[in-house]
Design a protein around this motif. Structure first.
Motif, PDB file in Angstrom:
ATOM      1  N   SER A   1      -8.706  -0.558   1.671  1.00  0.00           N
ATOM      2  CA  SER A   1      -7.270  -0.314   1.503  1.00  0.00           C
ATOM      3  C   SER A   1      -6.700  -1.098   0.325  1.00  0.00           C
TER       4      SER A   1
ATOM      5  N   ASN B   1      -2.924   0.911  10.131  1.00  0.00           N
ATOM      6  CA  ASN B   1      -4.238   0.363   9.773  1.00  0.00           C
ATOM      7  C   ASN B   1      -4.507  -1.014  10.364  1.00  0.00           C
TER       8      ASN B   1
ATOM      9  N   HIS C   1      -0.169   0.884   4.617  1.00  0.00           N
ATOM     10  CA  HIS C   1      -1.275   0.223   5.323  1.00  0.00           C
ATOM     11  C   HIS C   1      -1.176  -1.302   5.226  1.00  0.00           C
TER      12      HIS C   1
ATOM     13  N   ARG D   1       0.037  -7.337   4.178  1.00  0.00           N
ATOM     14  CA  ARG D   1       0.404  -5.935   3.904  1.00  0.00           C
ATOM     15  C   ARG D   1       0.731  -5.723   2.431  1.00  0.00           C
TER      16      ARG D   1
ATOM     17  N   HIS E   1       0.838  -1.191   0.000  1.00  0.00           N
ATOM     18  CA  HIS E   1       0.000   0.000   0.000  1.00  0.00           C
ATOM     19  C   HIS E   1       0.882   1.254   0.000  1.00  0.00           C
TER      20      HIS E   1
END
Length: 243
Positions: A159, A200, A112, A142, A108
């Motif tokens: 996300s 996150n 995040h 992730r 991300h």
């Protein structure tokens, strides 16, 4: 007359890894499990002639890693795709399928992670596969991936937009973890406690509080999904031949 089902190939990535709830459901359905760990030197079969289906599960590695076993697994996915046998990638396995199909696997941009329960939204195509879907699902990653060219998007997230897809009718990818059991959650949140410090990510207490709310729907969804993935017509044909 008892019909002997072909085994399902189970690809794991650590010595202590378990197929969890997915493995239990398959064994309850009468499928033997052929467990392989290429990271520990186990070979992968050159064909799917002796297997009914294949699943690549998750792990702490990345589909972008240069390790030999990672590259071998990604290349090997072509075997079930060419045979048109049911294939399922879960988390890392989903990222491997996306990579095999030419899609980007990425972190991300804001760093995040999704570690804990997060909402997903099924598409119309996803609802055709099985309905209803759980409102939130368990995540432990992730990295995410882009939707491969020619794939059907089954579920979206915030996300990481691509949460599930289907390719070619028989291959499926799930970014989330329908396999996780209570014991697995306990183990992951202890051994991987540093993951819960990522941006996150959810705190450990939220994992168990949310599980009490969302797990029953996730368990029901998994049973319906596995029936679809393995093919209800094939199952009905086996029962008829056994009668």
């Amino acid at each position: 007359m008892t019909v002997m089902l072909e085994p399902i190939l189970i690809v794991m990535h650590q010595e202590t890894s378990s197929p969890g709830r997915v493995g239990l459901a398959l064994k309850t359905g009468g499928f033997p499990l052929d467990m392989r760990r290429p990271s520990l030197g186990d070979p992968l079969p050159p064909t799917m002639d002796e297997h009914a289906a294949a699943i690549i599960f998750g792990g702490p590695m990345s589909a972008n890693d240069s390790d030999d076993f990672i590259r071998r697994e990604i290349d090997w996915i072509g075997v079930p795709l060419r045979a048109k046998k049911p294939f399922l990638g879960i988390c890392l396995g989903a990222q491997m399928l996306a990579h095999h199909l030419g899609s980007r696997v990425y972190r991300h941009p804001d760093g995040h992670a999704e570690v804990g329960y997060y909402p997903i939204r099924p598409t119309a195509c996803g609802r055709e596969v099985c309905d209803p879907w759980p409102e939130q699902v368990y995540q432990w990653h992730r990295e995410g991936f882009d939707l491969p060219l020619g794939a059907d998007l089954l579920a979206e997230g915030d996300s990481f937009p691509v949460q599930a897809f289907r390719f070619g009718g028989a291959a499926f990818a799930l970014q989330f973890h329908p396999d996780v059991t209570h014991a697995m959650m306990c183990r992951w949140t202890v051994r991987g406690h540093e993951r819960m410090l990522l941006p996150n990510a959810k705190p450990r207490t939220a994992h168990f509080a949310d599980r009490a709310v969302y797990d029953p729907a996730g368990r029901a969804w998994l049973a319906a999904f596995l029936n679809h993935w393995l093919g209800k017509p094939a199952a009905a044909e086996r029962q008829a031949s056994a009668g």
